[in-house]
Write an enzyme that holds these catalytic residues in place. Structure first.
Site, PDB file in Angstrom:
ATOM      1  N   ASP A 180      11.423   3.182   6.565  1.00  0.00           N
ATOM      2  CA  ASP A 180      11.390   4.424   7.341  1.00  0.00           C
ATOM      3  C   ASP A 180      10.481   5.476   6.720  1.00  0.00           C
ATOM      4  OD1 ASP A 180      12.858   5.303   5.157  1.00  0.00           O
ATOM      5  OD2 ASP A 180      14.744   5.524   6.244  1.00  0.00           O
ATOM      6  N   GLY A 181       9.880   5.170   5.565  1.00  0.00           N
ATOM      7  CA  GLY A 181       8.963   6.113   4.944  1.00  0.00           C
ATOM      8  C   GLY A 181       9.630   7.297   4.288  1.00  0.00           C
ATOM      9  N   LYS A 237       6.124  11.194  -2.153  1.00  0.00           N
ATOM     10  CA  LYS A 237       7.082  10.098  -2.026  1.00  0.00           C
ATOM     11  C   LYS A 237       8.117  10.545  -0.992  1.00  0.00           C
ATOM     12  CE  LYS A 237       9.794   7.040  -5.060  1.00  0.00           C
ATOM     13  NZ  LYS A 237      10.187   6.827  -6.482  1.00  0.00           N
ATOM     14  N   ARG A 294       5.341   4.963   1.795  1.00  0.00           N
ATOM     15  CA  ARG A 294       6.146   6.166   2.068  1.00  0.00           C
ATOM     16  C   ARG A 294       5.605   7.363   1.290  1.00  0.00           C
ATOM     17  NH1 ARG A 294      11.897   5.718  -1.168  1.00  0.00           N
ATOM     18  NH2 ARG A 294      11.172   4.580  -3.008  1.00  0.00           N
ATOM     19  N   GLY A 354       0.874  -1.156   0.000  1.00  0.00           N
ATOM     20  CA  GLY A 354       0.000   0.000   0.000  1.00  0.00           C
ATOM     21  C   GLY A 354       0.916   1.211   0.000  1.00  0.00           C
ATOM     22  N   ARG A 408      -4.517   2.398  -9.118  1.00  0.00           N
ATOM     23  CA  ARG A 408      -3.631   1.411  -9.728  1.00  0.00           C
ATOM     24  C   ARG A 408      -4.403   0.131 -10.060  1.00  0.00           C
ATOM     25  NH1 ARG A 408       1.638   2.704  -6.644  1.00  0.00           N
ATOM     26  NH2 ARG A 408       1.082   4.534  -5.453  1.00  0.00           N
ATOM     27  N   ARG A 424       4.437  14.577  -6.595  1.00  0.00           N
ATOM     28  CA  ARG A 424       4.189  14.380  -8.030  1.00  0.00           C
ATOM     29  C   ARG A 424       2.772  14.817  -8.373  1.00  0.00           C
ATOM     30  NH1 ARG A 424       3.613   8.624  -6.680  1.00  0.00           N
ATOM     31  NH2 ARG A 424       5.812   8.273  -7.139  1.00  0.00           N
ATOM     32  N   ASP A 450       1.125  -2.905  -9.162  1.00  0.00           N
ATOM     33  CA  ASP A 450       0.870  -1.731  -8.317  1.00  0.00           C
ATOM     34  C   ASP A 450       1.547  -0.487  -8.867  1.00  0.00           C
ATOM     35  OD1 ASP A 450       3.182  -3.389  -7.347  1.00  0.00           O
ATOM     36  OD2 ASP A 450       3.569  -1.605  -6.146  1.00  0.00           O
TER      37      ASP A 450
END
Length: 454
Positions: free
Chosen positions: A122-123, A110, A90, A87, A183, A176, A250
């Site tokens: 850690d994202g 992102k 990050r 899912g 998706r 972005r 994905d």
């Protein structure tokens, strides 16, 4: 002169409900240093006067938009292995708004922090990863490939540990702009849990808000649209010489826009076996296998839609249209990159086959080939001698296109190969010199202006 567009917030994702996302908090970063701000894109969505750091580093909500970021839920096949434990790990959906063409657009992130799907990550995003994504999206946009656009990149002042690059390394957060983050994997998650009602809701959402069609257009029509758009994307990759590297289900969205760039590369020559990801040991996503990979992903969407489709034969026919759509789109993309206007369908197919045969000799690189042959006139020199180039000249015949832009008088083409990317990053990493990066973005945009001319 294009006038600035008004800001038009439109958070339609909320119509789907909480089964599709999780509300999350953005990470708090010690620094917000702007490294790339896409003012051109901002003007198209009414954010020309935005407070960039407030909204795209601290992620303070935009007016009348999503009150809190949403981590989207999805599953996906990763290198053909189904993974139900993914899912937005990050990133998140930050806002939705209309662009100057009236399309519903997403602002997604992102590197914006941990979510319920981060697992052991850690994202965060490395600054190098952010720089690479800017370069990929700018280059693809200039080459006419449907792609997300990097909206903003901020360096965030943290030191990250990574196993696949020298560490500690600098951190960043990227936003972005794209026409949806729905998706194929979004549908797969719903199918996995047997949520047929929600599949129907998502089909209706896509028709109404992404494709401008009646909400009740149905599953078969949706697959027709997705097959056509993703076939066009695959053709765009081939004509550009681009290798995405990770064409998991994905990473394919239903609008057919390329996005989420990791180990991407441009292949220097027309080499079907060229791979981008060091971990793609079997060449599953090699340059020449990208159409097959994308078609396979679309087939997974077809399987999900079979749960709500009334006519399974029509659904199969819609999936079967991918190959024809791809070949038609590839002919158009190759002819366009050569700088020629579209001709009769069969003439363009013959010309496209001649272009590919000439590229397959690998006597010159892809960028050099299209630069030299731009406009359809055979260039002089031994590099273009031989039967394949004789056949190409014959297929072009008397067709000619323009070479009026000053770019076509340069010594060589603007390209984006791995050595150039690494040199740009080295200047940043070793000297904090952003000059080569900024010069490259300017050169890419100049090339885009030139290639847009018929």
């Amino acid at each position: 002169m294009t006038l600035p567009q008004p800001y038009r917030p439109d958070p339609r994702i909320l119509e789907l409900g909480e089964a599709f996302y999780d509300a999350v908090e953005a990470a708090r970063f010690p620094d917000c240093k702007p490294r790339f701000l896409n003012e051109r894109a901002a003007a198209e969505v009414g954010l020309a006067e935005t407070d960039w750091a407030a909204h795209f580093c601290r992620f303070e909500p935009l007016p009348d938009n999503l009150p809190q970021p949403l981590a989207l839920r999805y599953h996906g096949h990763q290198f053909r292995n189904y993974n139900p434990d993914i899912g937005d790990g990050r990133g998140f959906l930050f806002a939705q708004l209309r662009d100057d063409a009236g399309r519903l657009m997403d602002l997604g992130t992102k590197g914006s922090g941990r979510t319920p799907y981060s697992r052991f990550g850690d994202g965060r995003l490395t600054l190098k990863g952010g720089v690479r994504e800017v370069l990929a999206t700018e280059m693809l946009e200039a080459l006419g490939v449907a792609t997300s656009r990097t909206f903003a990149l901020f360096e965030t002042g943290e030191q990250l540990e990574r196993n696949d690059e020298p560490s500690p390394t600098r951190s960043a957060v990227l936003t972005r702009l794209s026409h949806s983050h729905v998706r194929i994997g979004t549908f797969q998650r719903l199918a996995y849990f047997g949520e047929t009602e929600n599949i129907g809701k998502l089909v209706a959402y896509a028709h109404e808000h992404l494709f401008g069609e009646p909400a009740d257009s149905g599953a078969v029509r949706l697959l027709e649209i997705v097959a056509e758009r993703t076939a066009r994307l695959a053709a765009g990759y081939m004509a550009a010489g681009f290798v995405h590297g990770v064409l998991n289900s994905d990473n394919i969205n239903v609008t057919g826009e390329s996005f989420d760039y990791g180990p991407w590369r441009f292949t220097p020559e027309w080499d079907p076996g060229f791979t981008a990801a060091y971990f793609d040991h079997m060449g599953l996503y090699a340059f020449g296998r990208q159409p097959e990979a994308i078609q396979w992903d679309v087939a997974q969407l077809g399987g999900c839609l079979s749960l709500v489709a009334d006519d399974h034969k029509a659904l199969g026919d819609a999936l079967g249209s991918f190959a024809g759509d791809f070949h038609e789109a590839l002919s158009a993309a190759l002819v366009k990159r050569l700088g020629l206007r579209a001709g009769e369908a069969e003439e363009d197919r013959v010309l496209a086959r001649a272009i590919i045969a000439a590229l397959a000799t690998r006597q010159v690189g892809i960028d050099r080939f299209f630069f030299d042959w731009r406009g359809g006139k055979r260039p002089a020199g031994d590099a273009y001698s031989g039967p394949a180039f004789d056949a190409l000249a014959h297929a072009i015949g008397s067709r000619r296109g323009g070479r009026d832009h000053a770019y076509w008088s340069d010594e060589g083409p603007c390209s984006m190969h791995i050595e150039e990317v690494e040199a740009i990053w080295a200047a940043i990493a070793e000297r904090d010199d952003w000059g080569p990066f900024e010069a490259k973005v300017a050169a890419i945009r100049r090339m885009g202006e030139a290639t847009a001319e018929a």
